[in-house]
Design a protein around this motif. Structure first.
Motif, PDB file in Angstrom:
ATOM      1  N   ILE A 304       0.836  -1.204   0.000  1.00  0.00           N
ATOM      2  CA  ILE A 304       0.000   0.000   0.000  1.00  0.00           C
ATOM      3  C   ILE A 304       0.870   1.253   0.000  1.00  0.00           C
ATOM      4  N   ALA A 305       1.883   1.270   0.859  1.00  0.00           N
ATOM      5  CA  ALA A 305       2.779   2.434   0.921  1.00  0.00           C
ATOM      6  C   ALA A 305       3.463   2.665  -0.416  1.00  0.00           C
ATOM      7  N   GLY A 306       3.951   1.590  -1.052  1.00  0.00           N
ATOM      8  CA  GLY A 306       4.619   1.738  -2.341  1.00  0.00           C
ATOM      9  C   GLY A 306       3.695   2.252  -3.427  1.00  0.00           C
ATOM     10  N   ILE A 307       2.451   1.754  -3.452  1.00  0.00           N
ATOM     11  CA  ILE A 307       1.498   2.183  -4.477  1.00  0.00           C
ATOM     12  C   ILE A 307       1.155   3.659  -4.319  1.00  0.00           C
ATOM     13  N   ILE A 308       0.899   4.091  -3.097  1.00  0.00           N
ATOM     14  CA  ILE A 308       0.558   5.505  -2.868  1.00  0.00           C
ATOM     15  C   ILE A 308       1.767   6.401  -3.134  1.00  0.00           C
ATOM     16  N   LEU A 309       2.930   6.000  -2.640  1.00  0.00           N
ATOM     17  CA  LEU A 309       4.142   6.809  -2.848  1.00  0.00           C
ATOM     18  C   LEU A 309       4.478   6.944  -4.323  1.00  0.00           C
ATOM     19  N   SER A 310       4.209   5.901  -5.103  1.00  0.00           N
ATOM     20  CA  SER A 310       4.567   5.955  -6.523  1.00  0.00           C
ATOM     21  C   SER A 310       3.787   7.046  -7.252  1.00  0.00           C
ATOM     22  N   VAL A 311       2.563   7.314  -6.799  1.00  0.00           N
ATOM     23  CA  VAL A 311       1.789   8.407  -7.409  1.00  0.00           C
ATOM     24  C   VAL A 311       2.460   9.747  -7.119  1.00  0.00           C
ATOM     25  N   GLY A 312       2.841   9.955  -5.848  1.00  0.00           N
ATOM     26  CA  GLY A 312       3.498  11.214  -5.493  1.00  0.00           C
ATOM     27  C   GLY A 312       4.825  11.402  -6.195  1.00  0.00           C
ATOM     28  N   VAL A 313       5.625  10.329  -6.268  1.00  0.00           N
ATOM     29  CA  VAL A 313       6.933  10.406  -6.930  1.00  0.00           C
ATOM     30  C   VAL A 313       6.760  10.693  -8.417  1.00  0.00           C
ATOM     31  N   SER A 314       5.781  10.054  -9.053  1.00  0.00           N
ATOM     32  CA  SER A 314       5.548  10.264 -10.487  1.00  0.00           C
ATOM     33  C   SER A 314       5.160  11.706 -10.780  1.00  0.00           C
ATOM     34  N   MET A 315       4.319  12.286  -9.930  1.00  0.00           N
ATOM     35  CA  MET A 315       3.770  13.608 -10.210  1.00  0.00           C
ATOM     36  C   MET A 315       4.659  14.755  -9.757  1.00  0.00           C
ATOM     37  N   PHE A 316       5.565  14.524  -8.835  1.00  0.00           N
ATOM     38  CA  PHE A 316       6.356  15.619  -8.266  1.00  0.00           C
ATOM     39  C   PHE A 316       6.995  16.475  -9.376  1.00  0.00           C
ATOM     40  N   PRO A 317       6.908  17.825  -9.279  1.00  0.00           N
ATOM     41  CA  PRO A 317       6.412  18.632  -8.165  1.00  0.00           C
ATOM     42  C   PRO A 317       4.917  18.956  -8.217  1.00  0.00           C
ATOM     43  N   PHE A 318       4.170  18.334  -9.149  1.00  0.00           N
ATOM     44  CA  PHE A 318       2.732  18.611  -9.242  1.00  0.00           C
ATOM     45  C   PHE A 318       1.994  17.949  -8.075  1.00  0.00           C
ATOM     46  N   ILE A 319       0.992  18.646  -7.567  1.00  0.00           N
ATOM     47  CA  ILE A 319       0.088  18.094  -6.559  1.00  0.00           C
ATOM     48  C   ILE A 319      -1.285  17.854  -7.168  1.00  0.00           C
ATOM     49  N   LEU A 320      -1.762  18.814  -7.956  1.00  0.00           N
ATOM     50  CA  LEU A 320      -3.045  18.673  -8.628  1.00  0.00           C
ATOM     51  C   LEU A 320      -2.960  19.367  -9.988  1.00  0.00           C
ATOM     52  N   PRO A 321      -2.694  18.619 -11.046  1.00  0.00           N
ATOM     53  CA  PRO A 321      -2.605  19.235 -12.384  1.00  0.00           C
ATOM     54  C   PRO A 321      -3.989  19.591 -12.919  1.00  0.00           C
ATOM     55  N   SER A 322      -4.020  20.609 -13.747  1.00  0.00           N
ATOM     56  CA  SER A 322      -5.266  21.047 -14.361  1.00  0.00           C
ATOM     57  C   SER A 322      -5.287  20.609 -15.820  1.00  0.00           C
ATOM     58  N   SER A 323      -6.280  19.810 -16.192  1.00  0.00           N
ATOM     59  CA  SER A 323      -6.424  19.399 -17.587  1.00  0.00           C
ATOM     60  C   SER A 323      -7.040  20.508 -18.430  1.00  0.00           C
ATOM     61  N   PHE A 324      -7.749  21.435 -17.796  1.00  0.00           N
ATOM     62  CA  PHE A 324      -8.396  22.539 -18.508  1.00  0.00           C
ATOM     63  C   PHE A 324      -7.386  23.631 -18.845  1.00  0.00           C
ATOM     64  N   ASP A 325      -6.506  23.947 -17.913  1.00  0.00           N
ATOM     65  CA  ASP A 325      -5.491  24.982 -18.094  1.00  0.00           C
ATOM     66  C   ASP A 325      -4.234  24.557 -17.335  1.00  0.00           C
ATOM     67  N   PRO A 326      -3.294  23.864 -18.003  1.00  0.00           N
ATOM     68  CA  PRO A 326      -2.106  23.353 -17.317  1.00  0.00           C
ATOM     69  C   PRO A 326      -1.359  24.409 -16.509  1.00  0.00           C
ATOM     70  N   ARG A 327      -1.436  25.665 -16.932  1.00  0.00           N
ATOM     71  CA  ARG A 327      -0.739  26.736 -16.203  1.00  0.00           C
ATOM     72  C   ARG A 327      -1.280  26.891 -14.791  1.00  0.00           C
ATOM     73  N   ALA A 328      -2.562  26.544 -14.590  1.00  0.00           N
ATOM     74  CA  ALA A 328      -3.183  26.680 -13.269  1.00  0.00           C
ATOM     75  C   ALA A 328      -2.875  25.500 -12.348  1.00  0.00           C
ATOM     76  N   SER A 329      -2.158  24.510 -12.856  1.00  0.00           N
ATOM     77  CA  SER A 329      -1.845  23.332 -12.051  1.00  0.00           C
ATOM     78  C   SER A 329      -1.161  23.718 -10.750  1.00  0.00           C
ATOM     79  N   LEU A 330      -1.506  23.014  -9.686  1.00  0.00           N
ATOM     80  CA  LEU A 330      -0.926  23.280  -8.369  1.00  0.00           C
ATOM     81  C   LEU A 330       0.321  22.420  -8.184  1.00  0.00           C
ATOM     82  N   THR A 331       1.394  23.041  -7.730  1.00  0.00           N
ATOM     83  CA  THR A 331       2.630  22.315  -7.482  1.00  0.00           C
ATOM     84  C   THR A 331       3.078  22.521  -6.036  1.00  0.00           C
ATOM     85  N   VAL A 332       4.068  21.755  -5.653  1.00  0.00           N
ATOM     86  CA  VAL A 332       4.634  21.881  -4.311  1.00  0.00           C
ATOM     87  C   VAL A 332       5.141  23.288  -4.064  1.00  0.00           C
TER      88      VAL A 332
END
Length: 384
Positions: A304-332
């Motif tokens: 479980i820890a590996g599966i959840i961590l892999s999402v964070g590692v893959s996306m870093f530094p993004f926390i919540l990307p925006s598909s509508f306007d990538p510029r508005a994506s939230l990052t660390v």
């Protein structure tokens, strides 16, 4: 020098990103086996006594386990206010669909055994099944949508506009991630039941858990392949100061095929994180077949820890990307609270998290051991 300036702003942002991951994993590992046992209740328990054994395996601890969900929500509110605002507005109906089962769970646990009527108890048993199934599925669906990007935009004054719909969240990749979550938590709940129950209940849990562990392995690998070949990631295309102001619109970002695997390409050792997810599920399967319940539970927690961590590692530094306007994506680096807020919250966290862990560990130590079916039958110990 002001006290909070002893720790650099970018360091505090990174620390809080890590803490958010720790809280999510803490919730998934602890309350995860509660959700898993709820899903197994109608199947691993074939009569009233067996089902009471299953309920009593989690009855004394589920409330404490849910504290991690509250901590996670509080951390998002305090440390990542923009993430809180976007997710709690865009995912409002999805969160409502999670909260209703979580509210029904204690009602079902408390009221199930109040009457001897078989129909009454059966209805509450299936209610408990739903309270495990629905949150487990939606948590995975939410993760799948985050990886694809969420349709929101930000006005210049940081006003949030969500452009999606609830049913738009139920897309094929998100549902695949939901199945990963279901299999993962059934695996974890099965490992818990093997540790806490005896006889036929433990044997059935072992059978279901072995299948769930293999499903977790296959579905997680499949989700990774789909993410690699068919789901576009996101990348920052311009400068992104790590200690700059919290204004996502100051950067530029864009879709890019394979972007979610860029961190692994630049740091090969990060492949150990998804490897941990696969290895944990495989080890859990082997431990279940070998009847090593303690090792199975630890292995499923590792997976479980590996599966959840892999999402964070893959996306870093993004926390919540925006598909509508990538510029508005939230990052660390551009969506956190102020420097002072992060510092004060870190001090508070450094005091209270160890207390919570210590108290939780003490509770588990006191309540350790198998559930006594005879005590439940004789109504000793105020069993559920």
């Amino acid at each position: 020098m002001i006290l909070h300036e002893l720790i650099a702003y970018e360091t505090l942002r990174l620390v809080w990103w890590l803490l958010l991951g720790v809280l999510l994993i803490g919730f998934a590992v602890t309350d995860g086996f509660d959700l898993g046992t709820n899903m197994l209740l109608p199947f691993a328990g074939r009569n009233d006594l067996e089902r009471r054994v299953i309920i009593n395996s989690v009855g004394p601890v589920w409330e404490g386990n849910q504290v991690w969900l509250i901590l996670g929500g509080g951390a998002i509110f305090a440390a990542w206010p923009q993430l809180y605002a976007v997710s709690f507005s865009g995912f409002y109906l999805a969160m409502f669909a999670v909260l209703v089962p979580l509210i029904l769970r204690p009602v079902a646990i408390k009221f199930r055994s109040k009457h001897e009527d078989a129909g009454w108890r059966a209805r509450w048993d299936w209610t408990l099944f739903v309270t495990g199934l629905v949150p487990s599925l939606i948590f995975g669906v939410a993760m799948g949508n985050v990886l694809q990007g969420v349709p929101f935009r930000l006005a210049p004054d940081m006003h949030i506009f969500y452009e999606g719909s609830f049913f738009g969240l139920l897309n094929p990749f998100a549902l695949l991630c939901g199945l990963v979550s279901l299999a993962m938590l059934v695996m974890h709940g099965s490992a818990w039941l093997q540790l806490k129950a005896e006889g036929a209940v433990a044997q059935r849990a072992r059978s279901y858990g072995s299948a769930a562990a293999l499903l977790t392995l296959v579905l997680y690998a499949l989700a990774g392949l789909v993410l690699w070949f068919w789901i576009d990631g996101y990348r920052v295309t311009g400068a992104l100061p790590t200690g700059g102001p919290s204004n996502p619109l100051l950067k530029t970002a864009a879709h890019q095929p394979g972007a979610w695997f860029a961190n692994y390409a630049s740091q090969a050792w990060l492949w150990a994180v998804p490897g941990m997810g696969l290895a944990g599920a495989l080890l859990a399967f082997l431990a279940m077949r070998m009847r090593r319940a303690g090792i199975a539970l630890l292995a499923s927690a590792l997976g479980i820890a590996g599966i959840i961590l892999s999402v964070g590692v893959s996306m870093f530094p993004f926390i919540l990307p925006s598909s509508f306007d990538p510029r508005a994506s939230l990052t660390v680096w551009d969506s956190s609270s102020s420097h002072l807020t992060l510092f004060v919250m870190l001090v508070v966290t450094a005091i209270f998290i160890p207390l919570i862990v210590a108290y939780t560990s003490w509770v588990y130590k006191v309540l350790w051991g198998k559930v006594d079916a005879d005590a439940i039958r004789d109504e000793r110990g105020h069993a559920y």
